[in-house]
Design a protein around this motif. Structure first.
Motif, PDB file in Angstrom:
ATOM      1  N   TRP A 177      48.133  12.026  62.099  1.00  0.00           N
ATOM      2  CA  TRP A 177      47.737  13.425  62.255  1.00  0.00           C
ATOM      3  C   TRP A 177      47.465  14.050  60.886  1.00  0.00           C
ATOM      4  N   ALA A 332      49.318  17.198  76.992  1.00  0.00           N
ATOM      5  CA  ALA A 332      47.955  17.580  76.607  1.00  0.00           C
ATOM      6  C   ALA A 332      47.971  18.978  75.988  1.00  0.00           C
ATOM      7  N   ILE A 335      49.248  18.810  72.403  1.00  0.00           N
ATOM      8  CA  ILE A 335      48.257  18.260  71.465  1.00  0.00           C
ATOM      9  C   ILE A 335      47.164  19.296  71.187  1.00  0.00           C
ATOM     10  N   THR A 336      46.733  19.964  72.257  1.00  0.00           N
ATOM     11  CA  THR A 336      45.723  21.010  72.079  1.00  0.00           C
ATOM     12  C   THR A 336      46.230  22.078  71.114  1.00  0.00           C
ATOM     13  N   ALA A 338      48.559  21.732  68.873  1.00  0.00           N
ATOM     14  CA  ALA A 338      48.712  21.160  67.535  1.00  0.00           C
ATOM     15  C   ALA A 338      47.377  21.207  66.791  1.00  0.00           C
ATOM     16  N   TYR A 339      46.303  21.028  67.542  1.00  0.00           N
ATOM     17  CA  TYR A 339      44.990  21.056  66.906  1.00  0.00           C
ATOM     18  C   TYR A 339      44.582  22.479  66.556  1.00  0.00           C
ATOM     19  N   SER A 340      44.954  23.428  67.435  1.00  0.00           N
ATOM     20  CA  SER A 340      44.392  24.773  67.269  1.00  0.00           C
ATOM     21  C   SER A 340      45.241  25.722  66.426  1.00  0.00           C
ATOM     22  N   VAL A 341      46.535  25.360  66.149  1.00  0.00           N
ATOM     23  CA  VAL A 341      47.334  26.318  65.355  1.00  0.00           C
ATOM     24  C   VAL A 341      46.809  26.387  63.918  1.00  0.00           C
ATOM     25  N   LYS A 342      47.201  27.465  63.229  1.00  0.00           N
ATOM     26  CA  LYS A 342      46.580  27.785  61.953  1.00  0.00           C
ATOM     27  C   LYS A 342      47.165  26.994  60.787  1.00  0.00           C
ATOM     28  N   PHE A 343      48.481  26.738  60.917  1.00  0.00           N
ATOM     29  CA  PHE A 343      49.137  26.165  59.749  1.00  0.00           C
ATOM     30  C   PHE A 343      49.569  24.727  59.990  1.00  0.00           C
ATOM     31  N   ARG A 344      49.588  23.994  58.894  1.00  0.00           N
ATOM     32  CA  ARG A 344      49.860  22.579  58.986  1.00  0.00           C
ATOM     33  C   ARG A 344      51.305  22.310  59.436  1.00  0.00           C
ATOM     34  N   PHE A 345      52.254  23.125  58.900  1.00  0.00           N
ATOM     35  CA  PHE A 345      53.676  22.959  59.261  1.00  0.00           C
ATOM     36  C   PHE A 345      53.836  23.021  60.781  1.00  0.00           C
ATOM     37  N   SER A 347      51.489  22.706  63.038  1.00  0.00           N
ATOM     38  CA  SER A 347      50.717  21.639  63.667  1.00  0.00           C
ATOM     39  C   SER A 347      51.505  20.326  63.690  1.00  0.00           C
TER      40      SER A 347
ATOM     41  N   LEU B   2      54.578  27.771  53.324  1.00  0.00           N
ATOM     42  CA  LEU B   2      54.533  27.917  54.755  1.00  0.00           C
ATOM     43  C   LEU B   2      53.111  28.163  55.228  1.00  0.00           C
ATOM     44  N   GLY B   4      50.385  26.574  54.260  1.00  0.00           N
ATOM     45  CA  GLY B   4      49.447  25.449  54.147  1.00  0.00           C
ATOM     46  C   GLY B   4      48.588  25.376  55.393  1.00  0.00           C
ATOM     47  N   LYS B   5      47.275  25.257  55.195  1.00  0.00           N
ATOM     48  CA  LYS B   5      46.347  25.306  56.322  1.00  0.00           C
ATOM     49  C   LYS B   5      46.384  24.018  57.139  1.00  0.00           C
ATOM     50  N   ASN B   6      46.176  24.212  58.425  1.00  0.00           N
ATOM     51  CA  ASN B   6      46.044  23.054  59.316  1.00  0.00           C
ATOM     52  C   ASN B   6      44.680  22.438  59.069  1.00  0.00           C
ATOM     53  N   ILE B   7      44.690  21.196  58.583  1.00  0.00           N
ATOM     54  CA  ILE B   7      43.422  20.602  58.184  1.00  0.00           C
ATOM     55  C   ILE B   7      43.085  19.378  59.026  1.00  0.00           C
ATOM     56  N   VAL B   8      43.677  19.308  60.191  1.00  0.00           N
ATOM     57  CA  VAL B   8      43.477  18.097  60.999  1.00  0.00           C
ATOM     58  C   VAL B   8      42.027  18.047  61.496  1.00  0.00           C
ATOM     59  N   ARG B  12      40.529  13.270  65.130  1.00  0.00           N
ATOM     60  CA  ARG B  12      41.917  12.790  65.288  1.00  0.00           C
ATOM     61  C   ARG B  12      42.528  13.377  66.558  1.00  0.00           C
ATOM     62  N   SER B  13      42.273  14.650  66.778  1.00  0.00           N
ATOM     63  CA  SER B  13      42.791  15.297  67.976  1.00  0.00           C
ATOM     64  C   SER B  13      42.226  14.642  69.229  1.00  0.00           C
ATOM     65  N   GLN B  17      44.249  12.717  72.131  1.00  0.00           N
ATOM     66  CA  GLN B  17      44.079  13.117  73.544  1.00  0.00           C
ATOM     67  C   GLN B  17      43.627  11.930  74.386  1.00  0.00           C
ATOM     68  N   LEU B  20      46.463   9.550  74.893  1.00  0.00           N
ATOM     69  CA  LEU B  20      47.396  10.082  75.894  1.00  0.00           C
ATOM     70  C   LEU B  20      46.859   9.834  77.304  1.00  0.00           C
TER      71      LEU B  20
END
Lengths: 409, 590
Positions: A177, A332, A335-336, A338-345, A347, B2, B4-8, B12-13, B17, B20
């Motif tokens: 991830w 599901a 996971i959705t 985890a993909y859409s939240v703003k911050f990495r922590f 996620s 705190l 740090g941007k979500n960079i995924v 990968r998502s 999915q 799963l």
């Protein structure tokens, strides 16, 4: 006043589907446990206790949900360290010569290794949230690897193979991830597969061939490739030695994965009995309280690891499908999010929670139908057991907490 | 950090999915396969899983005499069993059982080990338990966890005849037999199986087939209750056996036999039926069936009179003078003027520097063949054998069935011994044996060995002029619903060919033995029945001689052929002939 505002604001942001799915799953488990207890006419109190754990679990869901994200972040490493210490306690307190995975508080025992799953996820989340790592070099992998291997080692010597594999699953999912290059990810997982492949000569050579091909197209220095290949060969080679180190029951459990008739009264017996119970359930099941296989004690651990057989025998394929659909929606959704939240922590925590649950669900449900080894992994929300119910509720509460995306920065 | 941007990355998502969805498809597919596709297979397996078949013992076939009087049937008996898992950690249970039954705990444990069929299945430890003990155990059942009792059919000897050696007895099956019978019959440890005699020979017919009732059990093997939706399989009782034995004749024989050691066989010479069969001393079948105590067994095996020994078919005795008609037959057929030939008996016969005596010290004087048989003169036959020769003598003996099994339907028959040149050469060395040995043979001593049954058969063949019917104890076997399972009707077989004249001569000579003025078997004479006979005395190197009397009657009402052997009885004429006379009178006058 401020607290009240905070609580209400937070509650408005709660993703109710997560809580609803968790409660529905817990109710499925309670139904099965009630059926076992009514049929047996026992006063073991499983149903009462599990109900209590469920209520307590929901309370802990909200505790996790309301715990300040900042606090979680700040105390992540400390909590992780405390978790490691707790794992050490059962090892150092050696009761009657046998290492145990339980810590007793009054009449209640709890397993630190359960809570370690959450602490590991939070620890890794902090690590990846704090560093903008893309995991492009091996050095960047060292810390998360070490953070996982330490608790893995501590539970392995208990010995609890299943939980060790959960930790490994958490690590694998999170580094994938977090952006690890597919090649590295492949090379990281390769040793584990090499060890498995070592059980059969032909498979081992085919697998080694595949590694050679992948390495050939990779752009690493020559000696790194050689070292990598050497490690795989070596691990495959010492697998037989390690195999000898495993307890016979663990060997048996892994072996019975391949042939459930191998040891009809050991692990294979359980699987063969669970297949029978499920198969006998058929499309619609025998009805509530009517399962003969599970109720006549043919199936040991029916209320814990093998609880799905009770549901399958009594409520049939329909009952099983309902549980599967509930689980699928929950995962599901995670996971959705985890993909859409703003911050990495956030996620990483969300994907980590999903990883823990997927791993448990797939191993447990796969185990009772004979496609996964019998490792003693319970089914989230459904299996009887306090520690695990609380852990699962905290996990989902934590996920719900992290899932709040319109938080002010 | 705190914040740090979500960079995924999106792929990968999507990958996760997809993974799963794949995992859940695998699970759903597998559950579908198990629960829908193979539902029926597993439903059957599940049913078998919690049903236990409890064996219901079949009762053994009943044994009747020829008239249909019951000789052996079955009676209920109490059996005590122990469930190994339940007494495993409960030494008090075994201790208590040991006290009540007066058998050591070690012995009980040994029996559990012997009859064990699994931790949850009852292992038989006592059979034929008296009712008082059962009621005692009933009272103390709370202290006897894991101890159960059941009722099973056992052999019950209802008639007042002994017949013990012919009947034989049943014993608990041993490991060897369990392995031997596996596949044919569903024997289990603790089952009774025919061990000796008819019980053994006709085991397959007598045994029957066990039935089953079905009970529901849990995984620990604990009984929950009777299955209501499954019909029990009823046991098939063993077939009933109708013997050739005539209880009246058998009783007469046993009464006269009383306590002496020996054997009596009476055949119907016109069809081979054994009408009476007694080997004495007999055995207590009641005691031998089931479990016999070590002390009783010890007593039986060390008893000098050897009651376990079936003298009728296993006892090998020198046949003595009873064999003289055999030599007579050969000389009449092949030697010139056999009837007229005379030899003088001076009480002994000299061969080289050895003297061979006649039983009558003073000598019989001038003898012809008829007189030599009637008065059993040895010297006459010492002379005669010189012209017959051992090979010819042995040939005729074998034609009469000596040296071979009669094939009677009880096991462990001995075939006896007919010495011929090859045998004598092997035993004494070529050229080392002399005509002296020959003299012994012609008077049935030394190497000639025969069973009482063989001698009865011999007498019967003289009555039938060379025709033999295989001796047998079972007339017919009927299933419980009257179906004929087996019928013994032996074919007439001409075994010894001789002229009518020869047979007449021999029969007349044997008539004279009983009815002649100087006959040796006069004591067997009966005023209403014409008795033909031949006495014999078998020298016994270990003690008093054995007495023989064989013979037959041609009376249609009494088509008997018999052999009487009385161990250490002395002379055949003095002991065995009057013995048979008494038997005959009992048969006819009763």
């Amino acid at each position: 006043m401020q607290i009240r505002t905070y609580l209400l604001d937070q509650l408005r942001d709660l993703d109710w589907t997560l809580l609803l799915l968790a409660i529905l799953l817990a109710l499925s488990g309670l139904t099965a446990i009630y059926s076992i207890e009514v049929q047996h006419g026992t006063s073991a109190g499983y149903f009462a206790r599990q109900s209590m754990w469920t209520v307590l679990g929901i309370a802990l869901f909200f505790t996790a949900f309301y715990t300040s994200r900042k606090v979680i972040h700040n105390f992540a490493y400390i909590a992780y360290a405390v978790g490691i210490l707790l794992l050490l306690i059962p090892i150092t307190i050696n009761r009657g010569g046998a290492v145990t995975r339980w810590i007793m508080i009054g009449n209640y025992g709890f397993q630190p290794s359960e809570f370690m799953k959450i602490l590991l996820v939070i620890g890794l989340a902090k690590y990846f949230g704090d560093h903008k790592r893309k995991l492009s070099t091996f050095k960047e992998l060292m810390t998360p690897l070490a953070m996982t291997l330490v608790p893995m080692f501590l539970v392995l010597i208990q010995p609890d193979l299943g939980t060790a594999l959960v930790y490994f699953a958490i690590l694998s999912t999170i580094i994938f991830w977090a952006g690890i290059r597919p090649l590295y990810f492949f090379l990281l997982l390769a040793p584990a597969i090499s060890m498995l492949a070592a059980f059969q000569t032909l498979t081992f050579f085919l697998w080694m061939g595949l590694i050679l091909v992948v390495l050939y197209f990779g752009n690493q220095p020559f000696w790194t490739k050689v070292l990598n290949f050497g490690i795989n060969i070596f691990l495959g080679g010492i697998t037989n030695v390690l195999w000898g180190v495993l307890k016979p029951y663990q060997q048996q459990r892994i072996l019975s994965l391949f042939n459930s008739d191998l040891d009809p009264l050991g692990a294979g017996y359980q699987v063969s009995q669970s297949l029978t119970a499920l198969g006998a359930g058929g499309p619609y099941g025998k009805g509530f309280g009517e399962g003969t296989q599970t109720h006549l004690k043919f199936l040991p651990e029916q209320h814990t690891d093998f609880i799905m057989t009770v549901i399958g025998e009594e409520f049939g394929f329909i009952g099983v499908s309902i549980v599967l659909v509930l689980f699928y929606f929950l995962l599901a959704k995670l996971i959705t999010l985890a993909y859409s939240v703003k911050f990495r922590f956030d996620s990483v925590i969300l994907i980590g929670v999903a990883a823990i649950l997927v791993f448990h669900i797939f191993i447990n449900l796969g185990m009772i139908v004979g496609i996964m080894p019998v490792t003693g992994i319970p089914l989230p929300f459904i299996s009887y057991g306090g520690s695990f119910m609380l852990t699962c509720m905290i996990l989902v509460g934590l996920a719900a907490n992290m899932a709040i995306i319109r938080r002010a920065v | 950090m705190l914040q740090g941007k979500n960079i995924v990355e999106g792929w990968r998502s999507l990958f996760i999915q997809g993974l799963l969805a794949l995992l859940f498809l695998i699970l759903a597919g597998r559950y579908y396969y198990l629960m829908i596709v193979f539902h029926e297979k597993y439903a059957e397996k599940a049913a078998a899983n919690h049903i236990r078949a409890v064996p219901v013992l079949a009762s053994r076939g009943v044994i009747y005499d020829r008239a249909g009087n019951t000789i052996v049937d079955n009676a209920p008996s109490y059996t005590i069993s122990v469930i190994p898992i339940e007494v495993k950690n409960k030494s008090e249970s075994l201790k208590r059982l040991s006290d009540v039954m007066e058998v050591s705990v070690e012995e009980i444990n040994r029996r559990i080990a012997k009859n064990r069929r699994g931790s949850f299945a009852p292992a038989k430890v006592f059979s034929r338990v008296p009712f008082e003990k059962i009621s005692h155990l009933q009272e103390h059942r709370l202290e006897l966890i894991g101890v159960t009792y059941s009722i099973e059919p056992i052999r019950n000897y209802v008639s007042n005849i002994d017949l013990s050696h012919a009947l034989g007895y049943t014993r608990e099956i041993n490991r060897d037999d369990l392995n031997r019978f596996s596949g044919e019959q569903d024997y289990q440890p603790g089952d009774q199986v025919g061990w000796k005699g008819l019980e053994k020979f006709y085991e397959a017919e007598l045994h029957g087939r066990r039935g089953f009732r079905y009970i529901e059990v849990n995984a620990l093997g604990q009984e929950i209750g009777e299955m209501t939706d499954r019909e029990p399989v009823n046991p098939v009782p063993g077939h009933d056996i109708y013997l050739t034995i005539d209880s009246k004749i058998q009783r007469a024989v046993e009464a006269v036999m009383a306590d002496s050691s020996g054997a009596v066989v009476i055949l119907n010479h016109s069809n081979g039926e054994v009408l009476a069969y007694q080997s004495s001393p007999g055995v207590d079948l009641e005691m031998l069936s089931g479990r016999i105590s070590a002390k009783d067994w010890n007593e039986l095996t060390t008893n000098p009179r050897n009651p376990l020994f079936d003298r009728g078919i296993q006892g090998l005795y020198p046949a003595g003078s009873t064999l003289k008609p055999l030599s007579a037959l050969f000389s009449l057929e092949y030697l010139s003027n056999a009837k007229e030939r005379t030899y003088r008996c001076r009480g002994s016969y000299r061969l080289g520097n050895r003297s061979f005596g006649c039983w009558k010290r003073g000598g019989h004087g001038q003898m012809n063949l008829h007189q030599a048989i009637e008065q059993s003169c040895n010297v006459y036959f010492y002379n005669l054998i010189q012209d017959i020769g051992i090979e010819n003598w042995a040939m005729v003996a074998r034609e009469f069935g000596f040296g071979e099994l009669t094939g009677i339907d009880i096991p462990r028959e001995n075939k006896g011994l007919v010495p011929d040149t090859r045998y004598m050469n092997r035993k004494y060395g070529e050229g080392k044996w002399t005509r002296g040995n020959l003299l012994n043979i012609v008077v049935g001593q030394g190497d000639v060995l025969a069973t009482p049954l063989q001698l009865a058969q011999f007498a019967g063949m003289i009555a039938q002029k060379g025709v033999q019917y295989q001796p047998h104890l079972v007339n017919k076997i009927l299933s419980k619903n009257g179906q004929l399972i087996l019928e013994n009707k032996p074919e007439a077989e001409l075994k010894v060919e001789a002229s009518e004249e020869t047979w007449q001569f021999i029969q007349e000579a044997m008539y004279a033995v009983v009815n002649g003025k100087k006959g040796t078997g006069k004591a067997a004479r009966h005023r209403n029945v014409e008795v033909y006979g031949k006495t014999g005395t078998a020298q016994n190197p270990h003690g008093e001689d054995h007495a023989w009397f064989i013979g037959f009657s041609l009376d249609k009402r009494y088509p008997y052929a018999w052999a009487v052997l009385l161990e250490n009885g002395g002379g055949g004429g003095g002991i065995a002939a009057p013995f048979f006379g008494r038997v005959l009178r009992r048969i006819i006058e009763e």
